[in-house]
Write a protein that holds these residues in place. Structure first.
Motif, short mmCIF file in Angstrom:
data_model
loop_
_atom_site.label_atom_id
_atom_site.label_comp_id
_atom_site.label_asym_id
_atom_site.label_seq_id
_atom_site.Cartn_x
_atom_site.Cartn_y
_atom_site.Cartn_z
N VAL A 46 17.65 14.95 49.45
CA VAL A 46 17.44 13.73 48.66
C VAL A 46 16.21 12.97 49.15
CG1 VAL A 46 18.45 11.48 48.11
CG2 VAL A 46 19.87 13.53 48.05
N ALA A 47 16.05 12.91 50.48
CA ALA A 47 14.90 12.17 51.01
C ALA A 47 13.59 12.85 50.63
CB ALA A 47 15.02 12.06 52.52
N LEU A 48 13.54 14.18 50.71
CA LEU A 48 12.31 14.90 50.35
C LEU A 48 11.99 14.76 48.87
CD1 LEU A 48 12.64 18.19 52.44
CD2 LEU A 48 10.95 16.38 52.72
N ALA A 49 13.02 14.87 48.04
CA ALA A 49 12.79 14.72 46.61
C ALA A 49 12.29 13.32 46.29
CB ALA A 49 14.08 15.01 45.84
N ARG A 50 12.81 12.35 47.02
CA ARG A 50 12.38 10.97 46.79
C ARG A 50 10.92 10.79 47.24
NH1 ARG A 50 13.95 7.17 43.37
NH2 ARG A 50 12.38 5.58 43.73
N ASP A 51 10.58 11.38 48.36
CA ASP A 51 9.20 11.28 48.83
C ASP A 51 8.24 11.95 47.85
OD1 ASP A 51 10.09 9.94 51.01
OD2 ASP A 51 9.98 11.65 52.39
N ALA A 52 8.67 13.12 47.31
CA ALA A 52 7.82 13.81 46.34
C ALA A 52 7.63 12.98 45.08
CB ALA A 52 8.42 15.16 45.99
N ALA A 53 8.70 12.28 44.68
CA ALA A 53 8.57 11.41 43.50
C ALA A 53 7.59 10.28 43.77
CB ALA A 53 9.94 10.85 43.13
N ASP A 54 7.67 9.71 44.97
CA ASP A 54 6.72 8.64 45.31
C ASP A 54 5.30 9.16 45.35
OD1 ASP A 54 8.80 6.93 45.48
OD2 ASP A 54 9.00 7.05 47.66
N ARG B 165 12.23 18.57 41.27
CA ARG B 165 11.90 18.14 42.63
C ARG B 165 13.07 18.38 43.58
NH1 ARG B 165 8.79 13.68 40.24
NH2 ARG B 165 10.72 12.52 40.03
N THR B 166 14.26 18.04 43.12
CA THR B 166 15.43 18.24 43.98
C THR B 166 15.66 19.73 44.24
OG1 THR B 166 16.37 16.25 42.99
CG2 THR B 166 17.86 17.67 44.23
N LEU B 168 13.33 22.02 44.27
CA LEU B 168 12.29 22.41 45.25
C LEU B 168 12.70 21.99 46.66
CD1 LEU B 168 8.98 21.45 43.40
CD2 LEU B 168 9.65 23.74 44.13
N ALA B 169 13.21 20.77 46.79
CA ALA B 169 13.60 20.28 48.11
C ALA B 169 14.75 21.13 48.67
CB ALA B 169 14.00 18.81 48.03
N GLN B 170 15.66 21.47 47.82
CA GLN B 170 16.77 22.33 48.28
C GLN B 170 16.24 23.67 48.80
OE1 GLN B 170 19.29 22.45 44.81
NE2 GLN B 170 20.83 21.14 45.79
N ARG B 171 15.34 24.27 48.03
CA ARG B 171 14.79 25.57 48.44
C ARG B 171 14.04 25.44 49.76
NH1 ARG B 171 14.93 28.60 43.55
NH2 ARG B 171 16.85 27.86 42.63
N HIS B 172 13.30 24.36 49.88
CA HIS B 172 12.50 24.19 51.09
C HIS B 172 13.40 23.95 52.30
CE1 HIS B 172 9.29 23.04 53.76
NE2 HIS B 172 9.84 21.84 53.94
N VAL B 173 14.40 23.09 52.16
CA VAL B 173 15.29 22.79 53.29
C VAL B 173 16.07 24.03 53.68
CG1 VAL B 173 17.30 21.46 53.99
CG2 VAL B 173 15.42 20.35 52.79
N ASP B 174 16.57 24.75 52.70
CA ASP B 174 17.32 25.97 53.02
C ASP B 174 16.43 26.98 53.71
OD1 ASP B 174 19.51 24.81 51.90
OD2 ASP B 174 19.34 25.84 49.97
N HIS B 175 15.19 27.11 53.20
CA HIS B 175 14.27 28.06 53.82
C HIS B 175 13.93 27.62 55.25
CE1 HIS B 175 10.91 30.86 54.22
NE2 HIS B 175 10.16 29.85 54.63
N TYR B 176 13.76 26.33 55.44
CA TYR B 176 13.41 25.82 56.76
C TYR B 176 14.55 26.04 57.74
CZ TYR B 176 12.24 22.44 60.40
OH TYR B 176 11.97 21.85 61.60
N ARG B 177 15.73 25.75 57.30
CA ARG B 177 16.88 25.91 58.19
C ARG B 177 17.11 27.38 58.51
NH1 ARG B 177 21.55 21.77 57.79
NH2 ARG B 177 20.36 19.84 57.80
N ARG B 178 16.88 28.21 57.51
CA ARG B 178 17.11 29.64 57.73
C ARG B 178 16.07 30.19 58.71
NH1 ARG B 178 17.55 30.71 52.85
NH2 ARG B 178 15.42 31.41 52.43
N THR B 179 14.83 29.84 58.52
CA THR B 179 13.79 30.36 59.40
C THR B 179 13.86 29.73 60.78
OG1 THR B 179 12.29 28.68 58.52
CG2 THR B 179 12.19 30.87 57.53
N ARG B 180 14.34 28.48 60.88
CA ARG B 180 14.42 27.86 62.20
C ARG B 180 15.46 28.56 63.06
NH1 ARG B 180 16.21 21.69 63.07
NH2 ARG B 180 18.17 22.66 62.48
N ARG B 181 16.50 29.01 62.42
CA ARG B 181 17.50 29.74 63.19
C ARG B 181 16.95 31.04 63.72
NH1 ARG B 181 21.51 27.70 59.46
NH2 ARG B 181 21.16 29.48 58.07
N GLU B 182 15.94 31.57 63.01
CA GLU B 182 15.38 32.86 63.43
C GLU B 182 14.28 32.70 64.46
OE1 GLU B 182 14.10 34.47 59.76
OE2 GLU B 182 16.12 34.83 59.01
#
Lengths: 415, 312
Positions: A46-54, B165-166, B168-182
């Motif tokens: 949610v925070a990232l999506a909000r930042d992207a919107a801003d 946007r949401t 995209l954020a989901q994909r990015h966070v999931d990718h980040y968490r997955r790669t950080r574990r590796e």
């Protein structure tokens, strides 16, 4: 179901987006908030999506600014440059036209002065100008092309009078002030003060062909002839005086030719040949020798008068001396220049020159040889030992070339 | 396309009203929404449009709890709150409408890239992320031999751009968490010998229990504020923007939450047998002596989210 397993089920993107956009009902919002309170992953989404919107809100506006700024800047300055260029061009043209008119006015003034000077003797002759009077025209042509060394922007224009066959007064330099200049070339013809210059002739002045090199050479030649003739005449006068002095002095050796008998006499001769040059600031830049012009020692010019100003012109008769300072004030000295008294102005304009008026035929060549060098350098004619001296006649010239006469230096009458 | 067609067929057979989970959708309302959505621009049939609305209403139960039948008014409120234009565009793209795709690309391609760059903080990663999602949206991925388009899951509760946007954020966070574990571990630092705690162990255990109880007693919003501010390190402004309130409000609520937790901890300590002075002295214990995992405490909430309620 453990807590960890419970929260493995995250709200989908639409729920999180609707939560962030405040599009959910209170019940739905509470549920999502409950999940967000325990789920760092969804909080982060949610925070990232909000930042992207801003950032999306800022980016288009910044892009618009970047896109518009060069155009606006350029358009703004382009609008400024156009009138600036126009004003600059107008100013350049105006200056050029002004300089051209000043040059033309200067030439016109020169023509007017020369024509006035030359037409004065012609005015005495009632005969109308004919083809035989053509020699008077060359000065007009000469004045048409001013001297290249004359400064264009000078407010005080000194014009040399051309003299094909002018009277001696025409050799004097005449000052033309800017106030006397006509404003335009067209007005120059009507602005002439000369009575002898026909009004109808003015246009022909402008239509006259420019002076040629041959004419200038001819003029120089004539000037040189006149100068040599004048020097020859002065040399004859000095020679006759020297001979007279030698004959009247006991024990004096007769001199052969024009060789001076003593160093003092030689100094006297050399000083007599010095021509008084009025200071240019006083209006007279040069006063060349002419008939009746007195010759004053160069040392006299360096006199400092009670006004604190240096003398620009002096004349002497025995112990009586007259001097004009730079301001045009006249001073009189009866003790040979030791004390000076101011003379009340009885003339118009500004006095620029004072001289002792003596006719060549009245020059007394009986000056004593024992006179001091200073006395000799004054070249005072008419002072002879024992013989009664003829009454001295002083004359003053003002800046308009008008003359006043006086016998004692105190009372002046217009000539 | 299959679900839409089936719902459309049902709608056409229903006559003046469309049966929707025990309720009925007013034909006049559908006509109004049809005109508002501009669905005809994407060559959507009226029956397809009705089916899309029916799917959205059913998926969200018109914003009502489960097992609750929406009235016509509630249905109308729900439908009017939808982003109808975005909804029909997304569904038209998912259905493979070329005209709709052209419009989608023209309107959302560049914003999608910019959003991805903003999320990842890197232009390269952002473009990669955007391209990956764009490929998924275009239906390049298949599941069980069937072409899948994420746009099918969009129901119009929020804006389509927000949804992108949401996602995209989901994909990015999931990718980040997955790669950080590796990622391999960093340099190993030998842990320092733990100093002997000055506070007696009994008091420490009482304090830990009191804190756990105090945090568990906080409401969802207070725990979200504490987690977002203290655990995630978000700023007051970021938290305020997510909650849709002023950051001063967030600050005030945070202050109130910490004050309440302190009071609750003191109360819990006194309840466990300490006097007031002893409880305050126990609160002054070195936090490093405490074995309290706030993150774990916040995550071990006993409440159940609405999604889990749905699945139960």
């Amino acid at each position: 179901m453990s807590a960890t397993r419970k929260h493995e089920f995250h709200p989908d993107a639409e729920s999180l987006n609707a939560f962030a956009e405040q599009a959910l009902s209170e019940r739905e919002r509470g549920q999502v908030l409950e999940h967000l309170a325990v789920c760092s992953r969804c909080r982060q989404v949610v925070a990232l999506a909000r930042d992207a919107a801003d950032a999306e809100v800022v980016a288009p506006s910044a892009a618009r600014r970047v896109a518009n700024q060069p155009d606006s800047w350029w358009k703004k300055w382009r609008l400024v440059w156009l009138p600036t260029a126009a004003v600059t061009a107008f100013a350049a043209v105006s200056i050029s036209v002004y300089v051209y008119k000043v040059d033309q006015n200067t030439a016109t003034n020169k023509i007017a002065e020369q024509t006035t000077t030359q037409n004065e003797p012609m005015a005495a002759n009632p005969a109308p100008p004919t083809a035989s009077s053509a020699p008077a025209a060359p000065p007009v042509h000469a004045a048409k092309s001013p001297a290249p060394s004359a400064p264009k922007s000078s407010r005080r224009q000194v014009v040399a009078a051309a003299a094909a066959s002018p009277p001696p007064e025409a050799l004097e330099q005449v000052e033309v002030t800017s106030e006397e200049r006509p404003a335009t070339p067209g007005a120059a013809g009507s602005g002439f003060t000369s009575k002898s210059l026909p009004q109808a002739e003015a246009p022909s002045i402008y239509n006259a062909p420019p002076a040629t090199l041959a004419f200038r050479e001819e003029q120089k030649r004539q000037d040189e002839q006149k100068r040599q003739e004048e020097e020859r005449r002065q040399a004859q006068v000095v020679e006759s005086r020297m001979l007279t002095a030698s004959a009247s002095t006991p024990g004096a050796q007769p001199a052969a030719g024009n060789v001076p008998a003593s160093p003092d006499a030689a100094a006297s001769v050399s000083n007599q040949q010095i021509v008084v040059r009025a200071d240019s600031l006083a209006g007279f830049s040069s006063m060349r020798s002419a008939r009746g012009m007195s010759k004053v020692s160069a040392a006299e010019v360096g006199i400092t008068l009670p006004s604190g100003l240096p003398a620009v012109s002096t004349a002497a008769s025995v112990h009586r001396r007259l001097a004009i300072d730079k301001a045009g004030a006249l001073f009189l000295s009866d003790d040979g220049g030791i004390t000076w008294r101011p003379v009340q102005q009885q003339w118009t304009g500004r006095a620029v020159a004072v001289r002792k008026h003596t006719a060549p035929d009245t020059i007394d060549t009986t000056a004593p040889a024992t006179a001091s060098p200073a006395e000799q350098s004054e070249a005072v004619p008419g002072v002879s030992g024992g013989a009664p001296a003829p009454p001295a006649l002083f004359e003053i010239l003002n800046d308009k070339n008008q003359m006043w006469l006086s016998t004692d230096g105190r009372l002046w009458i217009a000539k | 396309m299959a679900p839409i067609e089936s719902v459309a067929a049902a709608a056409s057979a229903a006559g003046a009203e469309i049966d929707a989970t025990g309720g009925a959708i007013d034909r006049a309302l559908l006509e109004e929404l049809w005109l508002l959505s501009n669905a005809a621009s994407w060559n959507l049939a009226r029956s397809e449009f009705d089916a899309i609305l029916l799917e959205a209403g059913t998926a969200w139960n018109y914003g009502l709890p489960k097992q609750t039948t929406a009235t016509r008014h509630q249905q109308a409120t729900f439908f009017r709150g939808l982003h109808l234009a975005d909804l029909v565009l997304a569904q038209a793209c998912a259905a493979g409408n070329d005209h709709a795709w052209e419009h989608f690309v023209a309107q959302y391609r560049q914003p999608l890239v910019r959003a991805a760059i903003a999320i990842t903080g890197s232009e390269t990663l952002g473009r990669d992320l955007a391209d990956q999602l764009y490929g998924e949206l275009y239906g390049l991925t298949e599941r069980d031999g069937e072409r899948r388009c994420p746009l099918e899951s969009y129901r119009g509760r929020g804006s389509l751009m927000g949804w992108l946007r949401t996602t995209l954020a989901q994909r990015h966070v999931d990718h980040y968490r997955r790669t950080r574990r590796e990622e391999p571990l960093e340099e190993f630092d030998a842990p320092a010998t733990e100093p002997t705690p000055e506070t007696p162990a009994r008091e420490l255990s009482q304090l830990e229990r009191a804190i756990e109880d105090a945090l568990g007693a906080q409401d969802n919003q207070a725990r979200y504020l504490l987690a977002a501010y203290y655990l995630d390190g978000q700023t007051l402004l970021q938290v305020a923007q997510v909650l849709g309130v002023h950051e001063a409000t967030v600050s005030r609520k945070l202050h109130r939450a910490t004050k309440d937790i302190r009071k609750q901890v003191l109360r819990n300590l006194q309840r466990s047998g300490l006097n007031k002075r002893g409880a305050e002295e126990a609160l002054g214990a070195d936090p490093r002596d405490l074995n309290v995992n706030l993150k774990k405490l916040l995550q071990n909430s006993q409440t159940v989210t609405f999604k889990e309620q749905d699945t139960q």
